[in-house]
Design a protein around this motif. Structure first.
Motif, PDB file in Angstrom:
ATOM      1  N   GLY A  15       2.482 -11.315   6.259  1.00 29.77           N
ATOM      2  CA  GLY A  15       3.642 -10.739   5.567  1.00 29.77           C
ATOM      3  C   GLY A  15       3.332 -10.381   4.115  1.00 29.77           C
ATOM      4  N   ARG A  16       2.059 -10.529   3.701  1.00 32.67           N
ATOM      5  CA  ARG A  16       1.710 -10.222   2.308  1.00 32.67           C
ATOM      6  C   ARG A  16       1.309  -8.763   2.109  1.00 32.67           C
ATOM      7  NH1 ARG A  16      -1.841 -14.565   2.332  1.00 32.67           N
ATOM      8  NH2 ARG A  16      -0.750 -16.517   2.028  1.00 32.67           N
ATOM      9  N   LEU A  17       1.182  -8.023   3.193  1.00 35.92           N
ATOM     10  CA  LEU A  17       0.765  -6.620   3.064  1.00 35.92           C
ATOM     11  C   LEU A  17       1.724  -5.722   3.839  1.00 35.92           C
ATOM     12  CD1 LEU A  17      -1.230  -4.452   2.170  1.00 35.92           C
ATOM     13  CD2 LEU A  17      -2.616  -4.966   4.182  1.00 35.92           C
ATOM     14  N   ARG A  18       2.320  -4.783   3.108  1.00 34.74           N
ATOM     15  CA  ARG A  18       3.228  -3.803   3.725  1.00 34.74           C
ATOM     16  C   ARG A  18       2.849  -2.408   3.231  1.00 34.74           C
ATOM     17  NH1 ARG A  18       8.181  -7.844   2.779  1.00 34.74           N
ATOM     18  NH2 ARG A  18       6.502  -8.802   1.616  1.00 34.74           N
ATOM     19  N   PHE A  19       3.378  -1.407   3.899  1.00 33.08           N
ATOM     20  CA  PHE A  19       3.049  -0.033   3.510  1.00 33.08           C
ATOM     21  C   PHE A  19       4.327   0.796   3.390  1.00 33.08           C
ATOM     22  CE2 PHE A  19      -0.659  -1.762   5.615  1.00 33.08           C
ATOM     23  CZ  PHE A  19      -1.650  -1.459   4.690  1.00 33.08           C
ATOM     24  N   THR A  20       4.334   1.705   2.432  1.00 35.43           N
ATOM     25  CA  THR A  20       5.480   2.581   2.228  1.00 35.43           C
ATOM     26  C   THR A  20       5.017   3.829   1.477  1.00 35.43           C
ATOM     27  OG1 THR A  20       7.670   2.760   1.196  1.00 35.43           O
ATOM     28  CG2 THR A  20       6.079   1.408   0.038  1.00 35.43           C
ATOM     29  N   ASP A  21       5.903   4.847   1.448  1.00 32.59           N
ATOM     30  CA  ASP A  21       5.609   6.009   0.596  1.00 32.59           C
ATOM     31  C   ASP A  21       6.546   6.007  -0.615  1.00 32.59           C
ATOM     32  OD1 ASP A  21       7.920   6.587   1.960  1.00 32.59           O
ATOM     33  OD2 ASP A  21       7.262   8.554   2.697  1.00 32.59           O
ATOM     34  N   ARG A  22       7.343   4.943  -0.776  1.00 30.49           N
ATOM     35  CA  ARG A  22       8.375   4.943  -1.822  1.00 30.49           C
ATOM     36  C   ARG A  22       8.102   3.897  -2.880  1.00 30.49           C
ATOM     37  NH1 ARG A  22      13.275   7.494   0.306  1.00 30.49           N
ATOM     38  NH2 ARG A  22      12.283   8.806   1.836  1.00 30.49           N
ATOM     39  N   ILE A  23       7.318   4.261  -3.869  1.00 32.79           N
ATOM     40  CA  ILE A  23       7.016   3.286  -4.917  1.00 32.79           C
ATOM     41  C   ILE A  23       8.247   3.032  -5.792  1.00 32.79           C
ATOM     42  CG2 ILE A  23       6.012   5.015  -6.509  1.00 32.79           C
ATOM     43  CD1 ILE A  23       4.027   2.784  -7.350  1.00 32.79           C
ATOM     44  N   GLY A  24       9.005   4.112  -6.107  1.00 34.18           N
ATOM     45  CA  GLY A  24      10.153   3.979  -7.012  1.00 34.18           C
ATOM     46  C   GLY A  24      11.215   3.050  -6.438  1.00 34.18           C
ATOM     47  N   ASP A  25      11.614   3.291  -5.182  1.00 38.16           N
ATOM     48  CA  ASP A  25      12.657   2.461  -4.548  1.00 38.16           C
ATOM     49  C   ASP A  25      12.196   1.016  -4.440  1.00 38.16           C
ATOM     50  OD1 ASP A  25      14.030   4.760  -4.282  1.00 38.16           O
ATOM     51  OD2 ASP A  25      13.701   5.010  -2.117  1.00 38.16           O
ATOM     52  N   THR A  26      10.946   0.828  -4.047  1.00 35.29           N
ATOM     53  CA  THR A  26      10.431  -0.538  -3.865  1.00 35.29           C
ATOM     54  C   THR A  26      10.408  -1.265  -5.206  1.00 35.29           C
ATOM     55  OG1 THR A  26       9.009   0.485  -2.212  1.00 35.29           O
ATOM     56  CG2 THR A  26       8.580  -1.815  -2.685  1.00 35.29           C
ATOM     57  N   HIS A  27      10.022  -0.557  -6.267  1.00 36.13           N
ATOM     58  CA  HIS A  27       9.970  -1.159  -7.611  1.00 36.13           C
ATOM     59  C   HIS A  27      11.378  -1.505  -8.097  1.00 36.13           C
ATOM     60  CE1 HIS A  27       8.066  -1.950 -11.499  1.00 36.13           C
ATOM     61  NE2 HIS A  27       9.057  -1.282 -12.086  1.00 36.13           N
ATOM     62  N   ARG A  28      12.348  -0.634  -7.782  1.00 37.78           N
ATOM     63  CA  ARG A  28      13.730  -0.902  -8.222  1.00 37.78           C
ATOM     64  C   ARG A  28      14.281  -2.156  -7.543  1.00 37.78           C
ATOM     65  NH1 ARG A  28      14.039   4.450  -9.179  1.00 37.78           N
ATOM     66  NH2 ARG A  28      14.251   5.083  -7.003  1.00 37.78           N
ATOM     67  N   GLY A  49       0.861  -1.172   0.000  1.00 39.06           N
ATOM     68  CA  GLY A  49       0.000   0.000   0.000  1.00 39.06           C
ATOM     69  C   GLY A  49       0.898   1.223   0.000  1.00 39.06           C
ATOM     70  N   ILE A  50       0.742   2.079  -1.016  1.00 42.21           N
ATOM     71  CA  ILE A  50       1.593   3.274  -1.125  1.00 42.21           C
ATOM     72  C   ILE A  50       0.766   4.478  -0.672  1.00 42.21           C
ATOM     73  CG2 ILE A  50       3.099   4.622  -2.662  1.00 42.21           C
ATOM     74  CD1 ILE A  50       3.812   1.645  -2.820  1.00 42.21           C
ATOM     75  N   GLU A  51       1.274   5.184   0.322  1.00 40.87           N
ATOM     76  CA  GLU A  51       0.531   6.338   0.856  1.00 40.87           C
ATOM     77  C   GLU A  51       1.517   7.452   1.151  1.00 40.87           C
ATOM     78  OE1 GLU A  51      -2.809   7.235   1.404  1.00 40.87           O
ATOM     79  OE2 GLU A  51      -1.766   9.083   1.951  1.00 40.87           O
ATOM     80  N   TYR A  52       1.209   8.662   0.687  1.00 45.77           N
ATOM     81  CA  TYR A  52       2.168   9.746   0.914  1.00 45.77           C
ATOM     82  C   TYR A  52       1.835  10.634   2.107  1.00 45.77           C
ATOM     83  CZ  TYR A  52      -0.574  13.323  -1.732  1.00 45.77           C
ATOM     84  OH  TYR A  52      -1.514  14.183  -2.177  1.00 45.77           O
ATOM     85  N   ALA A  53       0.611  10.566   2.642  1.00 45.87           N
ATOM     86  CA  ALA A  53       0.280  11.412   3.804  1.00 45.87           C
ATOM     87  C   ALA A  53       0.944  10.798   5.042  1.00 45.87           C
ATOM     88  CB  ALA A  53      -1.233  11.484   3.975  1.00 45.87           C
ATOM     89  N   PRO A  54       1.871  11.530   5.705  1.00 45.07           N
ATOM     90  CA  PRO A  54       2.672  10.915   6.769  1.00 45.07           C
ATOM     91  C   PRO A  54       1.828  10.317   7.905  1.00 45.07           C
ATOM     92  CG  PRO A  54       3.526  13.083   6.172  1.00 45.07           C
ATOM     93  CD  PRO A  54       2.253  12.921   5.425  1.00 45.07           C
ATOM     94  N   GLU A  72       4.626   9.589 -12.053  1.00 39.05           N
ATOM     95  CA  GLU A  72       5.622   8.782 -11.346  1.00 39.05           C
ATOM     96  C   GLU A  72       5.582   7.323 -11.835  1.00 39.05           C
ATOM     97  OE1 GLU A  72       6.934   8.295  -6.652  1.00 39.05           O
ATOM     98  OE2 GLU A  72       4.994   9.141  -7.163  1.00 39.05           O
ATOM     99  N   VAL A  73       4.391   6.804 -12.001  1.00 40.90           N
ATOM    100  CA  VAL A  73       4.239   5.379 -12.359  1.00 40.90           C
ATOM    101  C   VAL A  73       4.688   5.142 -13.804  1.00 40.90           C
ATOM    102  CG1 VAL A  73       2.528   3.544 -12.702  1.00 40.90           C
ATOM    103  CG2 VAL A  73       2.441   4.967 -10.651  1.00 40.90           C
ATOM    104  N   ALA A  74       4.425   6.128 -14.680  1.00 40.66           N
ATOM    105  CA  ALA A  74       4.804   5.959 -16.094  1.00 40.66           C
ATOM    106  C   ALA A  74       6.320   5.889 -16.270  1.00 40.66           C
ATOM    107  CB  ALA A  74       4.224   7.106 -16.925  1.00 40.66           C
ATOM    108  N   ALA A  75       7.052   6.395 -15.251  1.00 42.32           N
ATOM    109  CA  ALA A  75       8.519   6.396 -15.367  1.00 42.32           C
ATOM    110  C   ALA A  75       9.145   5.116 -14.815  1.00 42.32           C
ATOM    111  CB  ALA A  75       9.068   7.615 -14.611  1.00 42.32           C
ATOM    112  N   LEU A  76       8.335   4.221 -14.234  1.00 42.80           N
ATOM    113  CA  LEU A  76       8.910   3.010 -13.626  1.00 42.80           C
ATOM    114  C   LEU A  76       9.427   2.057 -14.694  1.00 42.80           C
ATOM    115  CD1 LEU A  76       6.217   2.181 -10.877  1.00 42.80           C
ATOM    116  CD2 LEU A  76       8.414   3.335 -10.554  1.00 42.80           C
TER     117      LEU A  76
END
Ligand SMILES: NC(=O)c1ccc[n+]([C@@H]2O[C@H](COP(=O)([O-])OP(=O)(O)OC[C@H]3O[C@@H](n4cnc5c(N)ncnc54)[C@H](O)[C@@H]3O)[C@@H](O)[C@H]2O)c1
Length: 449
Positions: free
Chosen positions: A66-79, A32-37, A111-115
């Motif tokens: 362990g199948r669900l995690r949360f972060t605000d960093r889609i780019g790093d996680t995708h890399r 789950g990607i969420e940017y609101a801190p 952001e997603v189009a650049a992945l």
């Protein structure tokens, strides 16, 4: 079970968190990607950021697997390990003029189009027809991997709706995407409509505006029932028995005030106006809805002799629905200011909000800890939420707290009319609910839908 996929769900509001939890439950690896801190912190700590039946338990279970995690960093996680598919469930709130604010969608798409490598991209947020094509014109390389796949869940039954949807609408950028969506959702037993992105966008608005239309239509019929000896409950029950009409959303009351119908009707109206297309039916649906809060005030004025400036009014409930904490377009935001402008004082009982919260959201009211305190000495009470505590209350005892001659306006048409008819006060609802057959004991009651 379908093959496990690596999925990102961007935007953890009502739709996103429901989707993330449900996809993890299906066996996918989900971020789950969420940017609101604040919201992200709550999710990382395992706390559901919105109120929805069953959501907290399912969130806890999904995180434990362990199948669900949360972060605000889609780019790093995708890399580190690429996602197969990215679902976009960010908000599309209304602009001042009613049109849809697409800024969150534009920011995420960029952001997603650049992945790289390119994942499948599935936009689920509600957007006006033509939005996907405009996005695909800006990012043509994602067309082969793109779908617009609107979400139809209802708050209050969001998890069930996600797992057992009434239909799946897939507006695909290329034929390759539909099988990927089938794999993602595990082919639930419901109709699939595979179409163009623009048709899928219009399908979402069509569904929501039709639901809004049913509510405004019910309110118009209810107004006709108010002025004659016609029982609106019986009328709606009779009409809804026709399977071509159906009982759902045939409910007179305060009008639609959830987070979707007001904004989606307004957005479609603006979209049409921008193209010079008249929408007389949609305009009427919206106008009827906007008029419902004023009816509460009109009823009070009619019952209390026009001038309310020396009368205290108790507002019972401020949420649109008891089961959802989503207050974005709740009718209380319209009704309470109207009352404040006309009456001596407004007290509010809302069991899901703290007193400070009530007084912060509704400036100028007095929050009350219980219904009895709210009613004590008031000339009128107005029900804005169908809380079970109100439906099941001992109204014979509560009515004595009001200052006679008192009036009780049931904005949600939720209190039992036969019990209200016996009270020493004027019971008023949207449409007349008190008319009964001459010998009602001879009629076997039919349960309400
Ligand atoms: N709420 C419903 O019942 C419902 C039902 C069907 C469809 N929809 C539609 O689905 C969409 C989402 O609705 P919602 O009610 O869940 O919205 P919401 O506003 O509650 O949640 C959106 C979330 O996205 C987050 N966000 C925004 N930009 C982001 C970014 N760049 N990166 C990460 N997170 C980001 C926000 O912080 C917020 O938490 C809307 O278009 C809505 O119309 C909603």
């Amino acid at each position: 079970m379908e093959d496990e996929m690596r999925v990102a769900v961007v935007g953890q509001g009502y739709v996103g968190v429901t989707g993330a939890v449900s996809l993890a439950r299906q066996g996918h690896q989900v971020y789950g990607i969420e940017y609101a801190p604040g919201r992200l912190r709550s999710l990382v700590d395992g706390r559901a950021p919105v109120t929805e039946p069953g959501l907290q338990q399912e969130l806890t279970l999904a995180m434990e697997t362990g199948r669900l995690r949360f972060t605000d960093r889609i780019g790093d996680t995708h890399r580190r390990q690429p996602f197969d598919i990215v679902l976009i469930t960010v908000g599309t709130p209304p602009n001042e003029d009613g049109s849809a604010d697409l800024s969150q969608v534009h920011a995420v798409l960029g952001e997603v189009a650049a992945l790289l490598p390119a994942p499948y991209v599935v936009l689920k947020s509600t957007v006006p027809p033509g939005t996907s094509e405009a996005l695909l014109a800006a990012y043509p390389h994602i067309r082969q991997h793109y779908a617009y796949n609107p979400e139809f869940l209802n708050q209050g039954s969001a998890l069930d709706d996600w797992t057992s949807p009434s239909r799946i609408v897939a507006g695909v950028g290329s034929a390759a995407v539909a099988p990927v969506l089938r794999e993602l959702y595990g082919a639930p037993a419901c109709p699939w409509v595979v179409t163009t992105p623009t048709s899928a966008e219009m399908a979402k608005y069509t569904s929501n505006t039709f639901l809004a239309l049913k509510i405004s239509f019910s309110n118009e019929i209810a107004r006709l029932c108010t002025t004659s000896q016609v029982n609106v409950d019986d009328v709606m029950r009779a009409a809804g028995c026709d399977p071509r009409i159906g009982h759902a959303f045939l409910q007179p009351g305060l009008g639609f005030g959830d987070s979707c119908l007001p904004k989606d009707t307004a957005a479609l109206q603006r979209w049409a106006a921008g193209r010079g297309i008249a929408t007389p039916l949609l305009d009427a649906v919206i106008a009827i809805n906007r008029g419902q809060p004023q009816l509460i005030l009109d009823t009070l004025q009619a019952e209390l002799g026009g001038d309310l400036s020396s009368s205290e009014v108790a507002v019972l409930g401020a949420r649109y629905e008891p089961w959802s904490d989503d207050m974005r377009a709740a009718p209380s935001h319209a009704v309470i200011p109207l009352l404040l402008s006309a009456t001596a004082g407004v007290r509010v009982w809302e069991p899901a909000m703290k007193a400070e919260q009530i007084e912060e959201v509704f400036h100028g009211v007095r929050a009350c800890p219980d219904v009895r305190t709210a009613l004590r000495g008031a000339r009128a009470a107005v029900v804005l939420t169908e809380w079970p505590e109100l439906i099941e209350a001992d109204w014979a005892a509560l009515a004595t707290e009001l200052r006679a001659p008192a009036v009780l306006v049931d904005g949600k048409n939720c209190l039992p009319p036969e019990r209200m008819a016996c009270l020493p006060l004027a019971y008023r609802s949207t449409g007349n609910r008190l008319t009964a057959p001459a010998d009602s004991s001879a009629v076997r009651p039919t349960p309400s839908p």
